[in-house]
Design a protein around this motif. Sequence first.
Motif, PDB file in Angstrom:
ATOM      1  N   TYR A  88       0.817  -1.154   0.186  1.00 40.50           N
ATOM      2  CA  TYR A  88       0.126  -0.036   0.112  1.00 40.50           C
ATOM      3  C   TYR A  88       0.702   1.474  -0.026  1.00 40.50           C
ATOM      4  O   TYR A  88       0.238   2.327  -0.719  1.00 40.50           O
ATOM      5  CB  TYR A  88      -0.888   0.223   1.299  1.00 40.50           C
ATOM      6  CG  TYR A  88      -2.051  -1.116   0.978  1.00 40.50           C
ATOM      7  CD1 TYR A  88      -3.373  -0.702   0.240  1.00 40.50           C
ATOM      8  CD2 TYR A  88      -1.986  -2.365   1.670  1.00 40.50           C
ATOM      9  CE1 TYR A  88      -4.201  -1.711   0.420  1.00 40.50           C
ATOM     10  CE2 TYR A  88      -2.818  -3.283   1.164  1.00 40.50           C
ATOM     11  CZ  TYR A  88      -4.038  -2.945   0.544  1.00 40.50           C
ATOM     12  OH  TYR A  88      -5.153  -3.749   0.544  1.00 40.50           O
ATOM     13  N   ASN A  89       2.216   1.269   0.432  1.00 38.92           N
ATOM     14  CA  ASN A  89       2.826   2.265   0.483  1.00 38.92           C
ATOM     15  C   ASN A  89       3.355   2.626  -0.890  1.00 38.92           C
ATOM     16  O   ASN A  89       3.522   3.622  -1.308  1.00 38.92           O
ATOM     17  CB  ASN A  89       4.260   1.848   1.357  1.00 38.92           C
ATOM     18  CG  ASN A  89       3.860   2.020   2.836  1.00 38.92           C
ATOM     19  OD1 ASN A  89       2.910   2.316   3.373  1.00 38.92           O
ATOM     20  ND2 ASN A  89       4.970   1.641   3.556  1.00 38.92           N
ATOM     21  N   LEU A  90       3.686   1.614  -1.775  1.00 43.82           N
ATOM     22  CA  LEU A  90       3.819   1.799  -3.023  1.00 43.82           C
ATOM     23  C   LEU A  90       2.797   2.286  -3.861  1.00 43.82           C
ATOM     24  O   LEU A  90       2.921   3.398  -4.478  1.00 43.82           O
ATOM     25  CB  LEU A  90       4.523   0.368  -3.791  1.00 43.82           C
ATOM     26  CG  LEU A  90       4.849   0.772  -5.318  1.00 43.82           C
ATOM     27  CD1 LEU A  90       5.903   1.730  -5.289  1.00 43.82           C
ATOM     28  CD2 LEU A  90       5.289  -0.532  -5.897  1.00 43.82           C
ATOM     29  N   LYS A  91       1.484   1.939  -3.473  1.00 42.42           N
ATOM     30  CA  LYS A  91       0.335   2.565  -4.075  1.00 42.42           C
ATOM     31  C   LYS A  91       0.257   3.891  -3.757  1.00 42.42           C
ATOM     32  O   LYS A  91      -0.370   4.520  -5.028  1.00 42.42           O
ATOM     33  CB  LYS A  91      -0.850   1.774  -3.618  1.00 42.42           C
ATOM     34  CG  LYS A  91      -2.052   1.960  -4.169  1.00 42.42           C
ATOM     35  CD  LYS A  91      -2.079   1.702  -5.950  1.00 42.42           C
ATOM     36  CE  LYS A  91      -3.502   1.667  -6.491  1.00 42.42           C
ATOM     37  NZ  LYS A  91      -4.226   3.156  -6.273  1.00 42.42           N
ATOM     38  N   HIS A  92       0.665   4.451  -2.828  1.00 40.99           N
ATOM     39  CA  HIS A  92       0.589   5.730  -2.443  1.00 40.99           C
ATOM     40  C   HIS A  92       1.287   6.584  -3.327  1.00 40.99           C
ATOM     41  O   HIS A  92       1.191   7.410  -3.946  1.00 40.99           O
ATOM     42  CB  HIS A  92       0.985   6.264  -0.998  1.00 40.99           C
ATOM     43  CG  HIS A  92       1.374   7.253  -0.623  1.00 40.99           C
ATOM     44  ND1 HIS A  92       0.321   8.328  -0.405  1.00 40.99           N
ATOM     45  CD2 HIS A  92       2.695   7.741  -0.435  1.00 40.99           C
ATOM     46  CE1 HIS A  92       1.096   9.444  -0.297  1.00 40.99           C
ATOM     47  NE2 HIS A  92       2.402   9.317  -0.276  1.00 40.99           N
ATOM     48  N   LEU A 113      -4.211  -3.958  -6.179  1.00 42.67           N
ATOM     49  CA  LEU A 113      -3.437  -2.630  -6.273  1.00 42.67           C
ATOM     50  C   LEU A 113      -2.841  -2.190  -7.535  1.00 42.67           C
ATOM     51  O   LEU A 113      -3.041  -1.085  -8.106  1.00 42.67           O
ATOM     52  CB  LEU A 113      -2.474  -2.436  -5.156  1.00 42.67           C
ATOM     53  CG  LEU A 113      -2.918  -2.600  -3.817  1.00 42.67           C
ATOM     54  CD1 LEU A 113      -1.539  -2.533  -2.978  1.00 42.67           C
ATOM     55  CD2 LEU A 113      -4.131  -1.526  -3.479  1.00 42.67           C
ATOM     56  N   PHE A 114      -2.373  -3.239  -8.493  1.00 37.98           N
ATOM     57  CA  PHE A 114      -1.543  -2.659  -9.495  1.00 37.98           C
ATOM     58  C   PHE A 114      -2.059  -3.610 -10.823  1.00 37.98           C
ATOM     59  O   PHE A 114      -1.458  -3.337 -11.788  1.00 37.98           O
ATOM     60  CB  PHE A 114       0.116  -3.034  -9.235  1.00 37.98           C
ATOM     61  CG  PHE A 114       0.459  -2.627  -8.184  1.00 37.98           C
ATOM     62  CD1 PHE A 114       0.510  -1.028  -7.868  1.00 37.98           C
ATOM     63  CD2 PHE A 114       1.094  -3.271  -6.877  1.00 37.98           C
ATOM     64  CE1 PHE A 114       1.068  -0.591  -6.722  1.00 37.98           C
ATOM     65  CE2 PHE A 114       1.240  -2.734  -5.868  1.00 37.98           C
ATOM     66  CZ  PHE A 114       1.517  -1.505  -5.773  1.00 37.98           C
ATOM     67  N   GLU A 129      -2.234  -5.665 -13.884  1.00 36.57           N
ATOM     68  CA  GLU A 129      -1.448  -6.467 -14.691  1.00 36.57           C
ATOM     69  C   GLU A 129      -0.208  -5.652 -15.152  1.00 36.57           C
ATOM     70  O   GLU A 129       0.568  -6.096 -15.960  1.00 36.57           O
ATOM     71  CB  GLU A 129      -2.069  -7.023 -16.041  1.00 36.57           C
ATOM     72  CG  GLU A 129      -3.003  -8.119 -15.412  1.00 36.57           C
ATOM     73  CD  GLU A 129      -3.858  -8.708 -16.711  1.00 36.57           C
ATOM     74  OE1 GLU A 129      -3.349  -8.116 -17.909  1.00 36.57           O
ATOM     75  OE2 GLU A 129      -4.900  -9.506 -16.655  1.00 36.57           O
ATOM     76  N   THR A 130       0.079  -4.580 -14.317  1.00 32.39           N
ATOM     77  CA  THR A 130       1.126  -3.684 -14.672  1.00 32.39           C
ATOM     78  C   THR A 130       2.320  -3.807 -14.044  1.00 32.39           C
ATOM     79  O   THR A 130       3.116  -2.990 -14.103  1.00 32.39           O
ATOM     80  CB  THR A 130       0.748  -2.414 -14.592  1.00 32.39           C
ATOM     81  OG1 THR A 130       0.621  -1.971 -13.165  1.00 32.39           O
ATOM     82  CG2 THR A 130      -0.811  -1.838 -15.343  1.00 32.39           C
ATOM     83  N   TYR A 131       2.817  -4.846 -13.642  1.00 27.75           N
ATOM     84  CA  TYR A 131       3.964  -5.302 -12.594  1.00 27.75           C
ATOM     85  C   TYR A 131       4.481  -6.564 -13.024  1.00 27.75           C
ATOM     86  O   TYR A 131       3.762  -7.727 -13.172  1.00 27.75           O
ATOM     87  CB  TYR A 131       3.583  -5.048 -11.386  1.00 27.75           C
ATOM     88  CG  TYR A 131       2.779  -6.178 -10.529  1.00 27.75           C
ATOM     89  CD1 TYR A 131       3.396  -7.210  -9.905  1.00 27.75           C
ATOM     90  CD2 TYR A 131       1.538  -6.208 -10.597  1.00 27.75           C
ATOM     91  CE1 TYR A 131       2.742  -8.111  -9.284  1.00 27.75           C
ATOM     92  CE2 TYR A 131       0.502  -7.058 -10.095  1.00 27.75           C
ATOM     93  CZ  TYR A 131       1.374  -8.140  -9.496  1.00 27.75           C
ATOM     94  OH  TYR A 131       0.597  -9.169  -8.846  1.00 27.75           O
ATOM     95  N   GLN A 132       5.768  -6.821 -12.916  1.00 27.87           N
ATOM     96  CA  GLN A 132       6.644  -7.915 -12.790  1.00 27.87           C
ATOM     97  C   GLN A 132       6.762  -8.120 -11.133  1.00 27.87           C
ATOM     98  O   GLN A 132       6.904  -7.332 -10.425  1.00 27.87           O
ATOM     99  CB  GLN A 132       7.906  -7.799 -13.341  1.00 27.87           C
ATOM    100  CG  GLN A 132       7.878  -7.754 -15.019  1.00 27.87           C
ATOM    101  CD  GLN A 132       7.670  -9.266 -15.354  1.00 27.87           C
ATOM    102  OE1 GLN A 132       7.903 -10.160 -15.014  1.00 27.87           O
ATOM    103  NE2 GLN A 132       7.239  -8.944 -16.501  1.00 27.87           N
ATOM    104  N   TRP A 133       6.952  -9.422 -10.872  1.00 26.99           N
ATOM    105  CA  TRP A 133       7.214  -9.723  -9.199  1.00 26.99           C
ATOM    106  C   TRP A 133       7.941 -10.845  -9.266  1.00 26.99           C
ATOM    107  O   TRP A 133       8.400 -11.652 -10.093  1.00 26.99           O
ATOM    108  CB  TRP A 133       6.000  -9.988  -8.436  1.00 26.99           C
ATOM    109  CG  TRP A 133       5.090 -11.066  -8.996  1.00 26.99           C
ATOM    110  CD1 TRP A 133       4.288 -11.404 -10.165  1.00 26.99           C
ATOM    111  CD2 TRP A 133       4.909 -12.319  -8.420  1.00 26.99           C
ATOM    112  NE1 TRP A 133       3.903 -12.525 -10.273  1.00 26.99           N
ATOM    113  CE2 TRP A 133       4.186 -13.284  -9.253  1.00 26.99           C
ATOM    114  CE3 TRP A 133       5.378 -13.002  -7.186  1.00 26.99           C
ATOM    115  CZ2 TRP A 133       3.814 -14.721  -8.678  1.00 26.99           C
ATOM    116  CZ3 TRP A 133       4.989 -14.304  -6.790  1.00 26.99           C
ATOM    117  CH2 TRP A 133       4.286 -14.850  -7.495  1.00 26.99           C
TER     118      TRP A 133
END
Length: 311
Positions: free
Chosen positions: A180-184, A224-225, A227-231
């Motif tokens: 959630y910090n990154l989403k901020h 939160l993200f 399909e816009t991320y790699q993990w």
Amino acid sequence: MSMARKVIITCAITGSIHTPSMSPYLPVTPDEIAEQAIAAAKAGAAILHLHARNPEDGRPAFDPAAYRRFLPRIHAATDAVINITTGGAVSMTLDERLAAAIDVSAEMASCNMGSLNFAVFPILDKLKTFKHEWEREYIEGTRRAIFRNTFADIEEVFARLGQAHGTRFEFEYYDVGHLYNLKHFVDRGLVKGPIFLQFVLGILGGIGADPENLVHMKRIADKLFGETYQWSVLGAGRNQMPLITQAALMGGNVRVGLEDSLSIGPGKLATSNAEQVEMIRDLLLRLGYEIATPAEARAMLGLKGRDNTRL
């Protein structure tokens, strides 16, 4: 999910958690770090995550000169992505933690997405003798230390490294709240894709190394993200291979290395970083996946390229 998808292997070569007394194979000198990093890249690691050490006693180091004793050699010998820590060690200031990545205008760097109690002091229940006296105090110190990563700290990392140098980040998450910090920051426009999430499970003070926790973190990341991320996944200690195998089966990437685990199996020390890379590479190939090359990893993560660093 295509069974022919590319999986990025990251290898974290030495870190700042383990101390020389814990394993004779932990690289601490510039030659050892360079040799193990190059071997890990040859074994299949597309990304090399790097810390520096004092070669005299293995203590974590932050001086850019310490990094420059091995980074040029790695850069010349392999095209792997060089990922410089900004976590450093709990005892370091933010200026110290950023110094090396800024010095080389890093292509990639780690970015820790929240503060936590980062503790390894239970190791003292088993480890009774030390090669260097600093080790005991350093390990015991994690009982009362806080690994500080405030919102202001993270903003400074983005400004001084991301914005100033075009460095992209391996965002490290030790608990669900860190997502959630990154989403901020995404909502504020300070972070843009492609985003690379590194889930860290099994550190005392962070989220536990339970398969259910990995599923939960992935579910929240999807929420939160999209399909816009790699993990990717980092499993601490004996949790390394089980959790990263689970991650691969769930569509993620993987991280190994002596920073995260000193073992290659129950009761057996890994003799090198490359040994861990080889193990997960062979398993991934048997499962029908392909291993991403450094060039493919750069494309997947939107990196600026090795020629745009100061190495």
